[in-house]
Design an enzyme around this catalytic site. Sequence first.
Site, PDB file in Angstrom:
ATOM      1  N   CYS A 161      39.781  34.927  49.837  1.00 43.47           N
ATOM      2  CA  CYS A 161      39.725  36.219  49.302  1.00 43.47           C
ATOM      3  C   CYS A 161      38.420  37.013  49.359  1.00 43.47           C
ATOM      4  O   CYS A 161      37.562  36.453  49.646  1.00 43.47           O
ATOM      5  CB  CYS A 161      40.044  36.377  47.794  1.00 43.47           C
ATOM      6  SG  CYS A 161      41.697  35.632  47.643  1.00 43.47           S
ATOM      7  N   GLU A 179      42.277  45.491  41.776  1.00 46.65           N
ATOM      8  CA  GLU A 179      42.062  45.623  43.133  1.00 46.65           C
ATOM      9  C   GLU A 179      43.427  46.060  43.740  1.00 46.65           C
ATOM     10  O   GLU A 179      44.404  45.753  43.566  1.00 46.65           O
ATOM     11  CB  GLU A 179      41.864  44.170  43.620  1.00 46.65           C
ATOM     12  CG  GLU A 179      40.533  43.590  43.260  1.00 46.65           C
ATOM     13  CD  GLU A 179      40.120  42.202  43.804  1.00 46.65           C
ATOM     14  OE1 GLU A 179      39.068  41.834  44.035  1.00 46.65           O
ATOM     15  OE2 GLU A 179      41.197  41.644  43.958  1.00 46.65           O
TER      16      GLU A 179
END
Length: 181
Positions: free
Chosen positions: A67, A116
């Site tokens: 990520c 996010e």
Amino acid sequence: MTEEHVVLLDEQDKPSGTLEKYAAHTLNTPLHLAFSCWLFNEDGQLLVTRRSLSKKAWPGVWTNSVCGHPQQDETTEEAIIRRCRFELGVEITDLTPVYPHFSYRATDPNGIVENEVCPVFAARATSVLQVNSEEVMDYQWSEFKSVWKSLLATPWAFSPWMVMQASDEQARERLLDYCQR
């Protein structure tokens, strides 16, 4: 690696500025752009990684392969390739979106918030891993269906974004299709 920033997003998910990555992740993390990538090997196995204990958010938890955050003027695909090289020392191919509109907000046990817009991709690892221990403390290649069973049985052992991504039926089917090709 040079200092990383996150791309801040407005209410319409449009870029509105940048902020240094560690300064951005606090108790009041602003909405920002990220990505999540699930890596598979030539046998269709999924790479599951355990986050380093030095990570600010969710240290020591198991998560999907890699990520990170695209930098200003960097595409998400370029960022995925960069982070795969930095965290895992691996080259990738066949980068494919599997959940392009994923977003989430979650708070870790220390109060650090992730907030996010985080498109999810799958990719194929094409080289041997050379894991960066400052990023990843452990890893395992596993069958996707086995990982899914573990996510259902012990979701607390995994990052919340991994659990949420795999819990989306369409994303899960796309990941399963990807690993079987």
